[in-house]
Design a protein around this motif. Structure first.
Motif, PDB file in Angstrom:
ATOM      1  N   ASP A  47      40.064  38.112  39.435  1.00  0.00           N
ATOM      2  CA  ASP A  47      41.351  38.684  39.531  1.00  0.00           C
ATOM      3  C   ASP A  47      41.461  39.965  38.830  1.00  0.00           C
ATOM      4  O   ASP A  47      41.546  39.636  37.364  1.00  0.00           O
ATOM      5  N   ALA A  48      42.376  40.610  39.123  1.00  0.00           N
ATOM      6  CA  ALA A  48      42.411  42.256  38.646  1.00  0.00           C
ATOM      7  C   ALA A  48      43.512  41.780  37.993  1.00  0.00           C
ATOM      8  O   ALA A  48      42.646  42.987  36.807  1.00  0.00           O
ATOM      9  N   ALA A  49      44.363  41.594  37.292  1.00  0.00           N
ATOM     10  CA  ALA A  49      45.046  40.814  36.634  1.00  0.00           C
ATOM     11  C   ALA A  49      44.416  40.405  35.217  1.00  0.00           C
ATOM     12  O   ALA A  49      44.958  40.799  34.382  1.00  0.00           O
ATOM     13  N   VAL A  63      31.106  43.989  36.362  1.00  0.00           N
ATOM     14  CA  VAL A  63      30.726  42.655  37.583  1.00  0.00           C
ATOM     15  C   VAL A  63      31.910  42.349  38.781  1.00  0.00           C
ATOM     16  O   VAL A  63      31.481  41.087  38.248  1.00  0.00           O
ATOM     17  N   VAL A  64      31.554  42.201  40.370  1.00  0.00           N
ATOM     18  CA  VAL A  64      33.027  41.766  40.552  1.00  0.00           C
ATOM     19  C   VAL A  64      31.613  41.294  42.260  1.00  0.00           C
ATOM     20  O   VAL A  64      30.245  41.609  42.066  1.00  0.00           O
ATOM     21  N   VAL A  65      31.207  39.826  41.846  1.00  0.00           N
ATOM     22  CA  VAL A  65      30.724  38.780  42.813  1.00  0.00           C
ATOM     23  C   VAL A  65      31.993  38.351  44.691  1.00  0.00           C
ATOM     24  O   VAL A  65      32.625  37.725  44.104  1.00  0.00           O
ATOM     25  N   GLY A  69      31.647  34.630  51.525  1.00  0.00           N
ATOM     26  CA  GLY A  69      31.646  35.149  52.556  1.00  0.00           C
ATOM     27  C   GLY A  69      33.020  36.034  52.742  1.00  0.00           C
ATOM     28  O   GLY A  69      33.782  36.044  53.857  1.00  0.00           O
ATOM     29  N   ARG A  70      34.477  35.758  51.946  1.00  0.00           N
ATOM     30  CA  ARG A  70      35.862  36.290  51.225  1.00  0.00           C
ATOM     31  C   ARG A  70      35.137  37.838  50.175  1.00  0.00           C
ATOM     32  O   ARG A  70      35.264  36.973  49.405  1.00  0.00           O
ATOM     33  N   PRO A  71      35.595  38.124  50.362  1.00  0.00           N
ATOM     34  CA  PRO A  71      35.630  39.963  50.023  1.00  0.00           C
ATOM     35  C   PRO A  71      36.497  40.374  48.763  1.00  0.00           C
ATOM     36  O   PRO A  71      37.967  39.365  48.653  1.00  0.00           O
ATOM     37  N   ALA A  72      36.152  40.142  47.446  1.00  0.00           N
ATOM     38  CA  ALA A  72      36.944  40.422  47.003  1.00  0.00           C
ATOM     39  C   ALA A  72      37.939  42.024  46.359  1.00  0.00           C
ATOM     40  O   ALA A  72      38.163  42.231  47.818  1.00  0.00           O
ATOM     41  N   GLY A  73      39.404  41.315  46.155  1.00  0.00           N
ATOM     42  CA  GLY A  73      40.281  42.397  46.204  1.00  0.00           C
ATOM     43  C   GLY A  73      39.526  43.752  45.738  1.00  0.00           C
ATOM     44  O   GLY A  73      39.928  44.234  43.990  1.00  0.00           O
ATOM     45  N   ILE A  74      38.548  44.638  46.148  1.00  0.00           N
ATOM     46  CA  ILE A  74      37.923  45.808  45.503  1.00  0.00           C
ATOM     47  C   ILE A  74      38.969  46.774  45.344  1.00  0.00           C
ATOM     48  O   ILE A  74      38.330  47.390  44.141  1.00  0.00           O
ATOM     49  N   ALA A  75      39.827  47.243  45.806  1.00  0.00           N
ATOM     50  CA  ALA A  75      40.782  48.441  45.558  1.00  0.00           C
ATOM     51  C   ALA A  75      41.063  48.400  44.276  1.00  0.00           C
ATOM     52  O   ALA A  75      41.473  49.382  43.774  1.00  0.00           O
ATOM     53  N   ARG A  76      41.668  47.370  44.172  1.00  0.00           N
ATOM     54  CA  ARG A  76      42.664  47.371  42.672  1.00  0.00           C
ATOM     55  C   ARG A  76      41.682  47.230  41.434  1.00  0.00           C
ATOM     56  O   ARG A  76      41.760  47.818  40.413  1.00  0.00           O
ATOM     57  N   LEU A  77      40.326  46.984  41.873  1.00  0.00           N
ATOM     58  CA  LEU A  77      39.310  46.206  40.929  1.00  0.00           C
ATOM     59  C   LEU A  77      39.002  47.645  40.249  1.00  0.00           C
ATOM     60  O   LEU A  77      39.014  48.451  39.490  1.00  0.00           O
ATOM     61  N   HIS A  78      38.542  48.797  41.294  1.00  0.00           N
ATOM     62  CA  HIS A  78      38.451  50.179  41.297  1.00  0.00           C
ATOM     63  C   HIS A  78      39.187  51.110  40.721  1.00  0.00           C
ATOM     64  O   HIS A  78      38.529  51.829  40.216  1.00  0.00           O
TER      65      HIS A  78
END
Length: 220
Positions: A47-49, A63-65, A69-78
């Motif tokens: 969770d980004a927060a 490190v985001v895992v 099969g459900r992707p992380a909210g990668i945009a907020r983490l980047h």
């Protein structure tokens, strides 16, 4: 990748506690200290927060895992990584052929429409159902585990995806508050959704799960 980026002794790397021990071990092998942040209750990914709350002056990477099969909210983490000057690495799951993913999605939709008394997974963001993970609500681990034993007794194979969060393991023990991680570890159960399952197999899964509905509190 951590070593190549210069991550090492004295650095902290934020990783999920809900998941594979190999990720934390890789951080330790690089000489850094794995630090744990809580997960999103829908995706089971960081969770980004929670990640932002775990950042310290020693944090050098995240490190985001991607999970089940459900992707992380990668945009907020980047975006978070850019603001704090952190390296953001992703561990992707192995991708199945498209036709197999399509069949898994069909079986997942069948279960979504028919299961009672368990919380079915969210289907958003292109879920590929590497695992079909439901929640068994109740009073903690004994309820989920009793449910799993009863399913196996009815011929349905199922597994607990994460038995012990990493921050509870002796080698990585941390006194941190990870409520969503703890709840997910206590409630989650992976049901079969393989492309090889027949219609009769799917009916048996539904019948077995729904027959146990009286053991559970109502799903929300």
């Amino acid at each position: 990748m951590l070593r190549a980026a210069g991550v090492g002794v004295g650095d902290e790397v934020i990783v999920p506690a809900y998941g594979n021990v190999e990720v934390a071990e890789a951080v330790a092998l690089a000489g850094a200290l794995p630090m744990f942040a809580d997960v999103d209750p829908v995706t089971y990914c960081l969770d980004a927060a929670a990640v932002e709350a775990a950042v310290t002056p020693r944090t050098s990477a995240v490190v985001v895992v991607h999970r089940f099969g459900r992707p992380a909210g990668i945009a907020r983490l980047h975006e978070l990584g850019q603001r704090h000057g952190l390296l953001v690495l992703e561990q992707a799951e192995s991708q199945a052929p498209y036709d197999e993913i399509a069949q898994r999605r069909e079986r997942a939709a069948y279960l979504d429409a028919r299961l009672r008394g368990v919380r079915t997974p969210d289907s958003g963001d292109g879920h590929t159902y590497q695992q079909y993970v439901v929640r068994v609500p109740g009073n903690g681990r004994p309820d989920r585990d009793a449910f799993a034993r009863a399913l196996r007794g009815r011929g349905v194979e199922c597994r607990v995806p994460v038995k012990t969060p990493l921050h509870r393991l002796p080698e990585f023990r941390r006194f941190v508050s990870l409520p969503q991680t703890e709840l997910a570890a206590d409630e989650t159960l992976a049901l079969p959704v393989d492309a090889s399952l027949t219609k009769r197999d799917m009916q048996r899964i539904v019948s077995a799960c729904n027959a146990l509905g009286g053991l559970l509190q109502p799903a929300f």
